[in-house]
Design a protein around this motif. Structure first.
Motif, PDB file in Angstrom:
ATOM      1  N   ASP A  59      -2.960   7.635   5.103  1.00 63.87           N
ATOM      2  CA  ASP A  59      -3.008   7.060   3.467  1.00 63.87           C
ATOM      3  C   ASP A  59      -3.119   7.841   2.414  1.00 63.87           C
ATOM      4  OD1 ASP A  59      -3.457   4.750   5.271  1.00 63.87           O
ATOM      5  OD2 ASP A  59      -4.965   4.034   4.155  1.00 63.87           O
ATOM      6  N   ASP A  60      -2.592   7.294   1.213  1.00 66.40           N
ATOM      7  CA  ASP A  60      -2.617   7.909  -0.327  1.00 66.40           C
ATOM      8  C   ASP A  60      -1.918   9.115  -0.309  1.00 66.40           C
ATOM      9  OD1 ASP A  60      -4.545   5.977  -0.698  1.00 66.40           O
ATOM     10  OD2 ASP A  60      -6.292   6.742  -0.060  1.00 66.40           O
TER      11      ASP A  60
ATOM     12  N   HIS B  35       2.679   1.835  -0.058  1.00 65.74           N
ATOM     13  CA  HIS B  35       1.064   1.643  -0.123  1.00 65.74           C
ATOM     14  C   HIS B  35       0.740   0.782  -1.462  1.00 65.74           C
ATOM     15  CE1 HIS B  35      -3.079   2.094   1.100  1.00 65.74           C
ATOM     16  NE2 HIS B  35      -3.458   3.140   0.369  1.00 65.74           N
TER      17      HIS B  35
ATOM     18  N   HIS C 114      -2.530   1.622  -6.755  1.00 66.79           N
ATOM     19  CA  HIS C 114      -3.511   1.356  -5.717  1.00 66.79           C
ATOM     20  C   HIS C 114      -4.586   0.121  -5.938  1.00 66.79           C
ATOM     21  CE1 HIS C 114      -6.530   2.293  -2.575  1.00 66.79           C
ATOM     22  NE2 HIS C 114      -5.418   3.201  -1.824  1.00 66.79           N
TER      23      HIS C 114
ATOM     24  N   ALA D 262      -6.729  -0.433  -0.430  1.00 67.45           N
ATOM     25  CA  ALA D 262      -8.216  -0.363  -0.131  1.00 67.45           C
ATOM     26  C   ALA D 262      -8.364  -1.737   1.146  1.00 67.45           C
ATOM     27  CB  ALA D 262      -8.907  -1.288  -1.301  1.00 67.45           C
TER      28      ALA D 262
HETATM   29 ZN   LIG Z   1      -5.355   3.731  -0.160  1.00 65.28          ZN
END
Ligand SMILES: [Zn+2]
Length: 381
Positions: free
Chosen positions: A8-9, A109, A113, A166
């Motif tokens: 992720d991220d 994603h 965010h 999240a």
């Molecule tokens: Zn994330």
């Protein structure tokens, strides 16, 4: 059981956790990101012969400040200015992503965010804290702008997979909506979502335990990650609990990017054992992952003498593009075997010796619409 690696991220250039100032959490580390951090994902994929998913955030890739027109997507709203992150590193990282598509799957994603209404954000970009989808017109615009950011940077076609930011997501339609987020993103070509069911709204509606089908989109339980989101330089040791090995980008990196390879090497060693083991394998890519997981959960298997009988009746509700293709069986035997199949194609078989036993890996391909199949295991002369 297949294991898919999800990171992720990716996509942030700043590593700073800005949440105290209503900026995103980002990756929460004490350095910025560099192209070598993208290479670390590729190196993990190459080292294991797989295609990890890199769940990617794109706001800091905005070369033209187009996000001024989508104020819910960033902390600066209509005054969005990304000029500080426009530089040669964009092209260097883009090159790594473009030239290594076999070992890098760019997964949707988000843009920023979180979701900004005025100065303050709420979690998160695609759904609120209770998993209720954001207003449909906003979701569509965020998807449009994500596609435009991909195009600006020539990062390839729109992704086929999605990780909710999240981990806030609803399975099926959520309050006030007639369509589910899965149905909305399916129209963009996404066929698979990976998220922890522990924080998913309507999780009780999931049909197959570790995965569910939402408007034809396979939704897989991520389970628990091995490390917290902002821990850099990880040495994995504990056991993976389910079919997803979820992590966050810092977990794969070193505080000194020139030493990323040390951390990657630790993950390669750790994960390779799951591929070699009898009960698990590393999915070569996320498409195979979906097929293998559906069979792992749904396909009935019984051993009758020297026959292995396969029953596909429970997998029928799973979309054919997942359930009617290939999957892998692992068989452990005291003697060397030959295989003969009925109602299914044997594409490949190979073995390794382990503790004086033959450990076979067999790739099978379904003949469409046959409800069952049989494989005979004959002791080789
Ligand atoms: Zn994330």
């Amino acid at each position: 059981m297949p294991i898919q690696i999800v990171i992720d991220d990716g996509g942030w250039w700043s590593g700073e956790d800005g949440s105290a100032r209503q900026e995103p959490y980002r990756t929460g580390i004490k350095r910025n990101h560099v192209p070598a951090d993208y290479q670390a994902i590729v190196d993990l994929g190459q080292g294991l012969g797989i295609r990890p998913q890199a769940a990617t955030i794109l706001c800091e890739w905005d070369r033209k400040n187009i996000l001024r027109k989508l104020p819910t997507s960033t902390w600066m709203g209509r005054k969005w200015d990304n000029s500080k992150w426009v530089g040669p590193w964009l092209e260097e990282a883009a090159d790594i992503i473009r030239n290594n598509t076999r070992h890098y799957e760019l997964t949707l994603h988000g843009i920023g965010h979180e979701y900004w209404a005025g100065r303050n954000f709420t979690r998160a970009e695609w759904a609120d804290k209770t998993g209720v989808m954001r207003p449909l017109d906003q979701v569509e615009q965020h998807l449009d702008f994500y596609a435009r950011l991909l195009d600006q940077n020539q990062l390839g076609p729109f992704p086929k997979s999605f990780i909710p930011t999240a981990f806030l997501h609803g399975f099926g339609p959520t309050k006030g909506h007639e369509t589910s987020l899965a149905e909305v993103i399916k129209k963009r070509g996404i066929s698979y979502i990976n998220t922890p069911f522990s924080s998913m709204a309507n999780a009780e509606a999931v049909q197959f335990g570790v995965f569910g089908i939402d408007a034809g989109v396979m939704t897989v339980d991520r389970g628990e990650d091995l490390f917290d989101w902002n821990i850099i330089g990880c040495k994995p040791a504990t056991k993976i609990s389910g079919p997803t090995c979820g992590m966050h980008w810092p977990n794969l990196l070193h505080p000194d990017p020139e030493r990323n390879y040390e951390i990657v090497a630790g993950w390669v060693k750790y994960l390779a054992a799951y591929d070699a083991g009898f009960e698990t394998l590393l999915a070569p890519d996320s498409t195979f992952f979906q097929q293998q997981l559906a069979h792992h959960v749904c396909t009935g298997m019984t051993i009758n003498g020297q026959f292995i009988d396969l029953d596909f009746s429970r997998i029928q509700p799973v979309p054919a593009q997942i359930s009617e293709l290939q999957f892998i069986l692992k068989i452990s035997s005291a003697s060397r075997l030959q295989f003969k199949t009925e109602n299914i194609k044997l594409l490949a078989d190979s073995f390794i010796m382990e503790k004086e036993r033959f450990l076979y890996t067999i790739t099978l391909e379904r003949i469409p619409e046959r409800p069952s199949a049989r494989m005979e295991c004959i002791k080789a002369a």
